[in-house]
Scaffold this motif. Sequence first.
Motif, PDB file in Angstrom:
ATOM      1  N   LEU A   1      37.941  41.005  33.195  1.00 28.56           N
ATOM      2  CA  LEU A   1      36.640  41.226  32.584  1.00 28.56           C
ATOM      3  C   LEU A   1      36.115  39.910  32.030  1.00 28.56           C
ATOM      4  O   LEU A   1      36.868  39.138  31.428  1.00 28.56           O
ATOM      5  N   CYS A   2      34.829  39.693  32.216  1.00 26.59           N
ATOM      6  CA  CYS A   2      34.241  38.416  31.852  1.00 26.59           C
ATOM      7  C   CYS A   2      32.928  38.651  31.122  1.00 26.59           C
ATOM      8  O   CYS A   2      32.104  39.457  31.573  1.00 26.59           O
ATOM      9  N   ALA A   3      32.743  37.973  29.988  1.00 28.45           N
ATOM     10  CA  ALA A   3      31.468  38.031  29.282  1.00 28.45           C
ATOM     11  C   ALA A   3      30.673  36.782  29.628  1.00 28.45           C
ATOM     12  O   ALA A   3      31.180  35.667  29.498  1.00 28.45           O
ATOM     13  N   ALA A   4      29.430  36.968  30.065  1.00 25.83           N
ATOM     14  CA  ALA A   4      28.567  35.846  30.421  1.00 25.83           C
ATOM     15  C   ALA A   4      27.152  36.354  30.570  1.00 25.83           C
ATOM     16  O   ALA A   4      26.938  37.555  30.792  1.00 25.83           O
ATOM     17  N   GLN A   5      26.189  35.455  30.447  1.00 24.45           N
ATOM     18  CA  GLN A   5      24.803  35.817  30.736  1.00 24.45           C
ATOM     19  C   GLN A   5      24.568  35.533  32.214  1.00 24.45           C
ATOM     20  O   GLN A   5      24.623  34.391  32.639  1.00 24.45           O
ATOM     21  N   GLY A   6      24.323  36.567  32.973  1.00 21.43           N
ATOM     22  CA  GLY A   6      24.082  36.367  34.410  1.00 21.43           C
ATOM     23  C   GLY A   6      25.382  36.247  35.165  1.00 21.43           C
ATOM     24  O   GLY A   6      26.213  35.408  34.833  1.00 21.43           O
ATOM     25  N   GLY A   7      25.579  37.078  36.162  1.00 22.09           N
ATOM     26  CA  GLY A   7      26.882  37.167  36.791  1.00 22.09           C
ATOM     27  C   GLY A   7      27.009  36.547  38.162  1.00 22.09           C
ATOM     28  O   GLY A   7      28.116  36.269  38.615  1.00 22.09           O
ATOM     29  N   ALA A   8      25.886  36.311  38.842  1.00 22.41           N
ATOM     30  CA  ALA A   8      25.946  35.935  40.256  1.00 22.41           C
ATOM     31  C   ALA A   8      26.785  34.666  40.485  1.00 22.41           C
ATOM     32  O   ALA A   8      27.630  34.623  41.375  1.00 22.41           O
ATOM     33  N   ALA A   9      26.555  33.643  39.637  1.00 24.87           N
ATOM     34  CA  ALA A   9      27.280  32.384  39.813  1.00 24.87           C
ATOM     35  C   ALA A   9      28.774  32.582  39.567  1.00 24.87           C
ATOM     36  O   ALA A   9      29.616  32.008  40.261  1.00 24.87           O
ATOM     37  N   LEU A  10      29.077  33.437  38.584  1.00 26.45           N
ATOM     38  CA  LEU A  10      30.476  33.714  38.266  1.00 26.45           C
ATOM     39  C   LEU A  10      31.179  34.445  39.395  1.00 26.45           C
ATOM     40  O   LEU A  10      32.310  34.145  39.746  1.00 26.45           O
ATOM     41  N   VAL A  11      30.488  35.436  39.939  1.00 24.58           N
ATOM     42  CA  VAL A  11      31.044  36.200  41.049  1.00 24.58           C
ATOM     43  C   VAL A  11      31.346  35.249  42.203  1.00 24.58           C
ATOM     44  O   VAL A  11      32.400  35.315  42.835  1.00 24.58           O
ATOM     45  N   GLU A  12      30.419  34.361  42.448  1.00 28.98           N
ATOM     46  CA  GLU A  12      30.588  33.379  43.518  1.00 28.98           C
ATOM     47  C   GLU A  12      31.813  32.496  43.267  1.00 28.98           C
ATOM     48  O   GLU A  12      32.650  32.283  44.140  1.00 28.98           O
ATOM     49  N   PHE A  13      31.911  31.998  42.026  1.00 30.08           N
ATOM     50  CA  PHE A  13      33.052  31.152  41.643  1.00 30.08           C
ATOM     51  C   PHE A  13      34.368  31.906  41.868  1.00 30.08           C
ATOM     52  O   PHE A  13      35.322  31.386  42.433  1.00 30.08           O
ATOM     53  N   PHE A  14      34.372  33.140  41.434  1.00 26.59           N
ATOM     54  CA  PHE A  14      35.574  33.987  41.533  1.00 26.59           C
ATOM     55  C   PHE A  14      35.999  34.180  42.987  1.00 26.59           C
ATOM     56  O   PHE A  14      37.167  34.015  43.341  1.00 26.59           O
ATOM     57  N   THR A  15      35.031  34.518  43.843  1.00 27.49           N
ATOM     58  CA  THR A  15      35.386  34.814  45.239  1.00 27.49           C
ATOM     59  C   THR A  15      35.850  33.564  45.979  1.00 27.49           C
ATOM     60  O   THR A  15      36.435  33.664  47.047  1.00 27.49           O
ATOM     61  N   ARG A  16      35.564  32.382  45.402  1.00 33.88           N
ATOM     62  CA  ARG A  16      35.988  31.140  46.069  1.00 33.88           C
ATOM     63  C   ARG A  16      37.243  30.526  45.465  1.00 33.88           C
ATOM     64  O   ARG A  16      37.616  29.395  45.812  1.00 33.88           O
ATOM     65  N   LEU A  17      37.887  31.235  44.540  1.00 34.92           N
ATOM     66  CA  LEU A  17      39.131  30.716  43.971  1.00 34.92           C
ATOM     67  C   LEU A  17      40.161  30.525  45.083  1.00 34.92           C
ATOM     68  O   LEU A  17      40.198  31.305  46.038  1.00 34.92           O
ATOM     69  N   PRO A  18      41.003  29.492  44.966  1.00 36.20           N
ATOM     70  CA  PRO A  18      42.012  29.266  46.005  1.00 36.20           C
ATOM     71  C   PRO A  18      43.024  30.405  46.105  1.00 36.20           C
ATOM     72  O   PRO A  18      43.683  30.556  47.133  1.00 36.20           O
ATOM     73  N   GLN A  19      43.141  31.231  45.044  1.00 41.02           N
ATOM     74  CA  GLN A  19      44.094  32.343  45.065  1.00 41.02           C
ATOM     75  C   GLN A  19      43.613  33.488  45.961  1.00 41.02           C
ATOM     76  O   GLN A  19      44.362  34.402  46.262  1.00 41.02           O
ATOM     77  N   VAL A  20      42.327  33.445  46.351  1.00 42.63           N
ATOM     78  CA  VAL A  20      41.739  34.580  47.073  1.00 42.63           C
ATOM     79  C   VAL A  20      42.013  34.480  48.570  1.00 42.63           C
ATOM     80  O   VAL A  20      41.804  33.433  49.177  1.00 42.63           O
ATOM     81  N   GLU A  21      42.479  35.602  49.134  1.00 49.96           N
ATOM     82  CA  GLU A  21      42.702  35.617  50.575  1.00 49.96           C
ATOM     83  C   GLU A  21      41.496  36.186  51.301  1.00 49.96           C
ATOM     84  O   GLU A  21      41.129  35.721  52.368  1.00 49.96           O
TER      85      GLU A  21
END
Length: 584
Positions: free
Chosen positions: A200-220
């Motif tokens: 869970l993440c608190a932030a104003q505006g999520g699109a950039a965060l979602v993008e960052f998350f999906t590009r983490l090196p841990q993601v397959e």
Amino acid sequence: MLTNARIAACFEEMAFWLEIAGENPFRVRAYQRAAETAAGFAKPLTEISQAKLLEIPGIGKGIASHIAELSAKGSLSDLEALRKRFPKGLLDIVRVQGLGPKRARLLYEELRIDSLESLRSAAQAGKLRGLAGFGEKLEASLLRSIEFAQQASRRMNLWDARLVMSDILAAMKAAPGVRDLAPAGSLRRGKETVGDLDVLCAAQGGAALVEFFTRLPQVERVLAAGETKAVVWLKSQIQCDLRVVPPQSFGAALQYFTGSKEHNVALRELAQRKGLTINEYGLFRAADASRKKPLAGRTEEEIYRKLGLDFIAPELRENRGEIDAARTGKLPELVRLEDVRGDFHNHSDYTDGQESLLDMARAARDMGWDWVALGDHSRSLRVAKGLSIEDLRRTIGEVRAIQAKVPEVKLMRSMEVDILKDGTMDYPDAVIEEIDVVVASVHSAFSQSEADMTARLCRAAANAHVDIVGHLSGRLIGRREAYAVDAQAVLEAGAREGTAFEINGQPQRQDLTDAHARRAVELGAKLAVTTDAHAAAQFRYMELAVLIARRAGLTRKDVLNCLTYGELTEWLARPRPGTRAKSH
DNA sequence: GCCGTTTTCGGCCCGACTGTTTTCAGTCG
């Protein structure tokens, strides 16, 4: 014996087939709820009268009579009838991401698809896209999902999941605009295994965060990604969900995504009765259709308080009576990791541990503990180099000798003594009396009949030389089933004789379970949280043991590890029914 | 199927995302 787990499985399956059959969804939910209740209920349901069953929330006449039928016949006629209506393979099919009961039934009725294999060939042949609600994209995505339907259904043990989670949280700290970050879901509730990770993440505006998350090196692989939510499959082979909410909703979202689902449903029903409504953005008046003025939302504490409840620890949120307890001020004050003053069960390099007694003593000191009972295996456990009587006596001397080198922590000698096939101990009484803390465990003849295993463990639990019965069920999560034993009978025997029970924090054991630990306390037994550490670093498994204790609703007074050294030596020397007091 | 200091009948928690659709059903948590 018909266990609660077995009853739960029957109700779970009832719910499944009723859903396939297109039954009233609320009826389906009633069975799911009954399954949850049964699985988490400490006392065997088969031993409870019909009248008392009806007092349990979520159990009415229908479910109670099902329990009676199961108890009497070992099967349910309603369930048998449902099984005849549909092929068993539908159970596999709904494990595929994107396929639920509705689509599974359609696939079966239109195309006779009744297994993963027939699903795959139909998808490959392009036969799905003609069905109502199916198209080319869904067909392709299903084909991909079939490939890991198997692995995705496996759950990860809590310890491993916590390690993966801390890695993801560390990575997400660098994401743009992150104000707050927290783990949620079953991991936060301390469930023994975890199906997916919730971040869970608190932030104003999520699109950039979602993008960052999906590009983490841990993601397959990215399974879904929107404005405020993403679902990915990690290289560690577990699914991870991210949700982004504004900071003023963080508490509401944390509450919401911590679950359990059953707890949240009950909480929202309570809110509704008070003319309120809860979602992941806050607590609102039901009349406030705009959802602009939350009554609470920034913290979890606020949410519970505004609902008239004491704060409920995540470990208790399973809808097993905690909401009522919170309303009436009856929640237990749960034992905390900081309350633990030492460990009883661990191993040195004399047997199958990796470090010396001295190194283990130093590690215990570094844990901040006041005392530690340093252990090893007894002589029968040859694979672990179990200690002969002579070696045992020498190591007792060594523990006394190294005390001077670690004055900060009081040292005792413990032993994990094997319970032999007939229930006797692996050392003669005269030798056992020289050991400060005796943990008695089963490590052999796992395939004994339930009657023999129960008698064996009851005899050990009633032995006045035994302080703690170790890992009662003997299961290794995902590797070995628990051996057949009437745990209730053993817990009763131990409670009667003043023997304590272990909550073993090894990630693969986590044994006792929360339900059995709760039952042990109800019967009047004490519990010992232990690490079963085979290396100094594994003293951290105490975190898991304490989580189980908390899920069981245990307080400081239930747990031997909260005793001071003085109190503990008094407990160890306590008079036991039918025997003289043990000398120390 | 369960449940009730508004009810013994008529309700039963809430929202995001996807893919299929032109307003929504199914799935998921």
